[in-house]
Enzyme design. Sequence first.
Site, PDB file in Angstrom:
ATOM      1  N   ASP A  75       0.820  -1.211   0.000  1.00  0.00           N
ATOM      2  CA  ASP A  75       0.000   0.000   0.000  1.00  0.00           C
ATOM      3  C   ASP A  75       0.854   1.262   0.000  1.00  0.00           C
ATOM      4  O   ASP A  75       0.411   2.315  -0.470  1.00  0.00           O
ATOM      5  CB  ASP A  75      -0.940   0.020   1.207  1.00  0.00           C
ATOM      6  CG  ASP A  75      -2.211  -0.787   0.966  1.00  0.00           C
ATOM      7  OD1 ASP A  75      -2.728  -0.735  -0.160  1.00  0.00           O
ATOM      8  OD2 ASP A  75      -2.680  -1.464   1.889  1.00  0.00           O
ATOM      9  N   CYS A 383      16.537  -5.807 -12.456  1.00  0.00           N
ATOM     10  CA  CYS A 383      17.150  -6.575 -11.373  1.00  0.00           C
ATOM     11  C   CYS A 383      17.625  -7.935 -11.898  1.00  0.00           C
ATOM     12  O   CYS A 383      18.598  -8.008 -12.631  1.00  0.00           O
ATOM     13  CB  CYS A 383      16.184  -6.703 -10.207  1.00  0.00           C
ATOM     14  SG  CYS A 383      16.976  -7.228  -8.659  1.00  0.00           S
ATOM     15  N   GLU A 407      23.733 -17.739  -7.642  1.00  0.00           N
ATOM     16  CA  GLU A 407      22.429 -17.980  -7.020  1.00  0.00           C
ATOM     17  C   GLU A 407      21.859 -19.316  -7.481  1.00  0.00           C
ATOM     18  O   GLU A 407      21.162 -19.996  -6.732  1.00  0.00           O
ATOM     19  CB  GLU A 407      21.451 -16.847  -7.367  1.00  0.00           C
ATOM     20  CG  GLU A 407      20.067 -17.020  -6.751  1.00  0.00           C
ATOM     21  CD  GLU A 407      19.101 -15.904  -7.093  1.00  0.00           C
ATOM     22  OE1 GLU A 407      17.965 -15.940  -6.582  1.00  0.00           O
ATOM     23  OE2 GLU A 407      19.468 -14.994  -7.864  1.00  0.00           O
ATOM     24  N   HIS A 518      15.327  -1.043  -9.259  1.00  0.00           N
ATOM     25  CA  HIS A 518      13.899  -1.234  -9.531  1.00  0.00           C
ATOM     26  C   HIS A 518      13.270   0.111  -9.872  1.00  0.00           C
ATOM     27  O   HIS A 518      12.785   0.825  -8.991  1.00  0.00           O
ATOM     28  CB  HIS A 518      13.192  -1.844  -8.314  1.00  0.00           C
ATOM     29  CG  HIS A 518      13.475  -3.294  -8.111  1.00  0.00           C
ATOM     30  ND1 HIS A 518      12.691  -4.288  -8.658  1.00  0.00           N
ATOM     31  CD2 HIS A 518      14.466  -3.918  -7.428  1.00  0.00           C
ATOM     32  CE1 HIS A 518      13.187  -5.471  -8.316  1.00  0.00           C
ATOM     33  NE2 HIS A 518      14.268  -5.275  -7.571  1.00  0.00           N
ATOM     34  N   GLU A 520      10.500   0.845 -11.095  1.00  0.00           N
ATOM     35  CA  GLU A 520       9.057   0.925 -10.823  1.00  0.00           C
ATOM     36  C   GLU A 520       8.743   1.535  -9.474  1.00  0.00           C
ATOM     37  O   GLU A 520       7.652   2.083  -9.265  1.00  0.00           O
ATOM     38  CB  GLU A 520       8.418  -0.467 -10.942  1.00  0.00           C
ATOM     39  CG  GLU A 520       8.811  -1.475  -9.864  1.00  0.00           C
ATOM     40  CD  GLU A 520      10.047  -2.288 -10.198  1.00  0.00           C
ATOM     41  OE1 GLU A 520      10.204  -3.391  -9.645  1.00  0.00           O
ATOM     42  OE2 GLU A 520      10.862  -1.823 -11.020  1.00  0.00           O
TER      43      GLU A 520
END
Length: 545
Positions: A75, A383, A407, A518, A520
Site C-alpha cells: 500500500d 534486477c 544464485e 527497480h 518501478e
Amino acid sequence: MSENGTKYIFVTGGVLSSLGKGITAASIGTLLKHTGLRVGVLKLDPYINVDPGTMSPLEHGEVFVTKDGAETDLDLGHYERFLDTSLTKKNNFTTGQVYKTVIENERKGKYLGKTIQVVPHIVNEIKERIFRAGEGKDILIVELGGTTGDIEGLPYLETIRQMKHELGRAMVMNIHVTLLPYIKVAGELKTKPTQHSIQELRRIGISPHMIILRAEQPVPTEIKKKIAYSCDVDEDSVIVAEDAATIYQVPLNFLRQDILTPICKQLDLDSCQPKMDEWADLVHKIIMPSDEIKIAFVGKYLDLKESYKSLTEALIHAGAHLDSRVNIKWVDSEKIEEEGAAKFIKECDGVLVAGGFGERGVEGKIKAIQYAREEKIPFLGICLGMQLSIIEYGRNVLGLEDANSVEFSEKAKNPMIYLIDEFIDASGSKQVRTSTSPLGGTLRLGEYECETKEGSHLREAYDGAAVIYERHRHRYEANPKYRDALEANGMIVTGESHGLVDAIEVKDHPWFLGVQFHPEFTSRLQNPNPSILAFVKASIENRSK
C-alpha cells in the site's frame, strides 16, 4: 500527546479484506494535497512479522521498498504513486515492530520494573509512532490493515479511541470502508454487513464520521439514506466507491460526490477546492488513449499479479503520458522453456523481464532475452532481468556455455553474477549501505546514486542527468571480472554505483537496457519513471515500424 498541530484521518475496514482501503486512503490524500495541504500517510499492519521482507509473494503480494531501504506493505506504493512523494520507514510499521521495541525497552529497564501490558505500553508505543509519522504535516492519513473484529487489530483501535479524547473533536476523523454486497438472487443491495461492522466499531468506542461503500454498481439514494440513519452519520458523509475503470479515477469519483466538504467540516479546514485538471487529463488518457501497444511481460509469479504491482502501475503511468494503452501479455517463463520464445513474443512490441528470486523459470527468461536481442525488439530487464541478460550474452556471444549466477549454481566455472558480502571502493573504504537479511546474505536495499554513461539510452532517458537515484532490493551483483570481455563484444556498462554495475546496454540494438535497480518503485502517475517511459516510447516506435 501530539504537539505539532497535525490532524489525523483514520481509515478502517469492515466485513472483509481487500476492499481497497489503501486506494481510499491514497485518493483522499491526493484530493487534500491538491488543495495545498501538507499530507502524510501511514500504514499500520497488525501482523506479527517484523516486516514483509521474508514473506512469500503468494502470502503478501509485492514488497515495496522505500528510499531509506525499508521493506514495507505494498500500500505504500499506492501512497507514493498517488501523492507523488517519497516515503520512509516511519510510514509503515507492524505489530511485530511494536512488540519488539516494547520488549527491548522492558529488558533495558525503561519501564522501571512495571508489569508490561497492552494498555498502556503497547498502545503508547503505537501512539508515539503515529505522532512521529505526522510531524511536519497538516494531515496524516492512517490506514489500519485487516478487518474490524480481527483480534490482531484491537490494540490499534484502542489507540484510535484514545487519540480522539486526547486531541479533541476537530483533530481526528474516522472513516470506515465497508462492503455493500449485491445479492443477485434477491436482486438487492444488502446493508446489514455494513450495519454490523459499524456496530462492532461503536462497541469498541469508535463512531465513524464517514462511511465509504464499496460496491460493484451504482447505489440508490434511498440505500445511502438508510445507511446514514442506521449508522448515525450525516447523509453527505456516505460515499460510494464504485468499481472504476482505473484506480486513478477513484479520487475524481470521490470529488464528484463532494467528499471534501464533510472532511473539511469535521477537521475545521479552510480550503476544499483541489486542482485536479492535470490528474483528470491523465485519467482520460488511461481510459480512452489514442494508441495502444503490446508488451510481453515475462515472469514466474503470474498466478498472483500483485507480486508485480508497482511495475504494472508504472507501465500505466508511462502509457498515460504517451497517450497509449500498454496491453500486457503475461508470459510464463516456464512455458518458454518448453515451447520457445517466438511463440509468445513475436507479435509483441517490447519485452520486459522482471525481477524475482530463485531458479524456477530462469532458463525461459534467458531465452526471452535472447529472442529480444536477436530480433531487435525493445527490451527492459529489471534486477534479475539485467543479471540474466548478462548471462545470456556471456553464453551466446562470448561463448561461455557454463556462464551462470552463483544464485543458481554455486560452483559455476564462469560466475558472471556473484555474491559479495562487502561493497568496497578503490580506496578500501565501505561506501555502499547494505542490510543483512535474517535469511543470511547481504542485501542492497533502498536508494543509491548511479552514474550514467554519456551517449547512453539510460542518460538520454533521464534528460541527460550524469547522476540519477534509484532504489534497489537484491543480493547478487554483476561480476566485474567479465566487464572488459562484455564491453569488447558490444555489451556496454552504462550505469555504475561505486564501481558496481547498475545498468547495461547492447551497442548494436535499437533499444536494449538492463538495470540492477527497480525503476518501478519511483514511478508515479504525474511523474512516470524515466527508464520505463523510455522503454514504452521505444516500444511504440517499434510498433510504428
